[in-house]
Design an enzyme around this catalytic site. Sequence first.
Site, PDB file in Angstrom:
ATOM      1  N   ARG A 102       0.884  -1.129   0.146  1.00  0.00           N
ATOM      2  CA  ARG A 102       0.114  -0.101   0.202  1.00  0.00           C
ATOM      3  C   ARG A 102       1.071   1.257  -0.085  1.00  0.00           C
ATOM      4  NH1 ARG A 102      -5.315   1.354   3.489  1.00  0.00           N
ATOM      5  NH2 ARG A 102      -5.971   0.070   1.968  1.00  0.00           N
ATOM      6  N   HIS A 129      -7.339   0.695  -6.504  1.00  0.00           N
ATOM      7  CA  HIS A 129      -7.574  -0.104  -5.556  1.00  0.00           C
ATOM      8  C   HIS A 129      -8.301  -1.440  -5.760  1.00  0.00           C
ATOM      9  CE1 HIS A 129      -7.887  -1.255  -1.328  1.00  0.00           C
ATOM     10  NE2 HIS A 129      -8.781  -0.581  -0.695  1.00  0.00           N
ATOM     11  N   GLN A 132     -10.140  -3.692  -3.436  1.00  0.00           N
ATOM     12  CA  GLN A 132     -11.386  -3.454  -2.856  1.00  0.00           C
ATOM     13  C   GLN A 132     -12.564  -3.884  -4.122  1.00  0.00           C
ATOM     14  OE1 GLN A 132     -12.166  -2.051   0.167  1.00  0.00           O
ATOM     15  NE2 GLN A 132     -14.092  -2.811  -0.677  1.00  0.00           N
ATOM     16  N   ASP A 221     -17.324   6.928  -1.411  1.00  0.00           N
ATOM     17  CA  ASP A 221     -16.035   6.858  -0.593  1.00  0.00           C
ATOM     18  C   ASP A 221     -15.716   8.135  -0.101  1.00  0.00           C
ATOM     19  OD1 ASP A 221     -13.497   5.925   0.170  1.00  0.00           O
ATOM     20  OD2 ASP A 221     -12.665   5.870  -1.826  1.00  0.00           O
ATOM     21  N   CYS A 261     -16.345   1.401   0.390  1.00  0.00           N
ATOM     22  CA  CYS A 261     -15.091   0.732   0.902  1.00  0.00           C
ATOM     23  C   CYS A 261     -14.795   0.492   2.316  1.00  0.00           C
ATOM     24  CB  CYS A 261     -13.944   0.890  -0.084  1.00  0.00           C
ATOM     25  SG  CYS A 261     -13.335   2.843   0.150  1.00  0.00           S
ATOM     26  N   ARG A 289     -13.648  -8.928   1.537  1.00  0.00           N
ATOM     27  CA  ARG A 289     -12.060  -8.645   1.314  1.00  0.00           C
ATOM     28  C   ARG A 289     -11.025  -9.957   1.824  1.00  0.00           C
ATOM     29  NH1 ARG A 289      -9.872  -3.601   1.276  1.00  0.00           N
ATOM     30  NH2 ARG A 289      -8.099  -4.531   0.738  1.00  0.00           N
TER      31      ARG A 289
HETATM   32  N1  NVA Z   1     -10.003   6.306  -1.521  1.00  0.00           N
HETATM   33  C1  NVA Z   1      -9.509   6.126  -0.083  1.00  0.00           C
HETATM   34  C2  NVA Z   1      -9.982   4.700   0.093  1.00  0.00           C
HETATM   35  C3  NVA Z   1      -9.463   4.105   1.590  1.00  0.00           C
HETATM   36  C4  NVA Z   1      -9.768   2.735   1.542  1.00  0.00           C
HETATM   37  C5  NVA Z   1      -8.249   6.359   0.291  1.00  0.00           C
HETATM   38  O1  NVA Z   1      -7.339   6.278  -0.873  1.00  0.00           O
HETATM   39  O2  NVA Z   1      -7.838   6.954   1.299  1.00  0.00           O
HETATM   40  N1   CP Z   2     -11.209  -0.186   2.524  1.00  0.00           N
HETATM   41  C1   CP Z   2      -9.850  -0.348   2.715  1.00  0.00           C
HETATM   42  O1   CP Z   2      -9.001  -0.521   2.132  1.00  0.00           O
HETATM   43  O2   CP Z   2      -9.710  -0.046   4.168  1.00  0.00           O
HETATM   44  P1   CP Z   2      -8.463   0.185   5.039  1.00  0.00           P
HETATM   45  O3   CP Z   2      -7.856   1.426   4.404  1.00  0.00           O
HETATM   46  O4   CP Z   2      -8.829  -0.029   6.284  1.00  0.00           O
HETATM   47  O5   CP Z   2      -7.350  -0.937   4.522  1.00  0.00           O
END
Ligand code: NVA
Ligand code: CP
Length: 306
Positions: A102, A129, A132, A221, A261, A289
């Site tokens: 990540r 992502h 997800q 989101d 998500c 997930r």
């Molecule tokens: N769009 C959000 C998703 C978090 C799971 C982010 O990138 O922070």
């Molecule tokens: N939806 C998702 O990826 O959640 P986290 O940021 O908690 O991993």
Amino acid sequence: MQHYLQFTDFTASEYAYLFERAALIKKKFKAYEKHQPLTDHTLVMIFEKASTRTRISFQAGMYQLGGSVVHLTTADSQLGRAEPIEDSARVISRMVDLVMIRTFEQSKLECFAKHSRVPVINGLTNEFHPCQILADIFTYIEHRGPIQGKTVAWVGDGNNMANTWLQAAKLLDFKVNVSTPSGYEVNEKVAVSPEGISAKHYESYSDPMAACQGADLVTTDVWTSMGYEAENEVRKKAFAAWRVNADMMSVANPDALFMHCLPAHRGEEVDADIIDGPQSVVWEEAENRLHVQKALMEYLLLGRQS
Ligand code: NVA
Ligand code: CP
């Protein structure tokens, strides 16, 4: 060797296999039946951003498959002290079987994958992502059957989730209606370059109500994704009309689902009565997930099993 860096890395037939496999793996999990094809395999998870779901689902998933996990963050590894990504990839991938990352720019993930001896999975980047969306589509299929020909309404930021929905719509032949505030549109060059995407699979709306009209799934989101926190106050003003509410759900199909998500901010991108209401499947979505990523890890390491 295959990586999973964006949704387009697999074909529709590979997704059909993964959804079936995830259903089987989930069934075994619910029956307390062991499924340990990855004994003696090790996953490294590298987090440059915070996580709850991604960390737990990959870590618990790998343990349940019989393997082990190493958890690294930027702060507690040499990654935070400017060791080149290429060198990190060369070293880490000599010691383990699988890597989940990540991070911020997709280009960092791609650089790691290029120098890795083992498969690399995108656990979220600024651009995409895919894990997800894998879980979201699996959840849709579980509740309503095939997603082909259906309409998904995306209300909110043209972010990593929106980009991945576009890729999935094109690949799996459904439609995404996207409504974002002006200035926060999906970047089609990032999402579906170079071939683009047809009106059969993607339409953009300035009015979120219009995007939700006749939708089979309404999803949103956070207004501010990780890494964009400095824009928070400006975004709060720009996104005020992009809150999923009862009016939007009322113009969607009567059996439309709501997904997010997570983490969610009730009263910002969604009203509490929607995310906590009868059309919402967010908890199943989060749990899935675990199941889809177990299918994904098994597939990347062992190939098709049936
Ligand atoms: N769009 C959000 C998703 C978090 C799971 C982010 O990138 O922070
Ligand atoms: N939806 C998702 O990826 O959640 P986290 O940021 O908690 O991993």
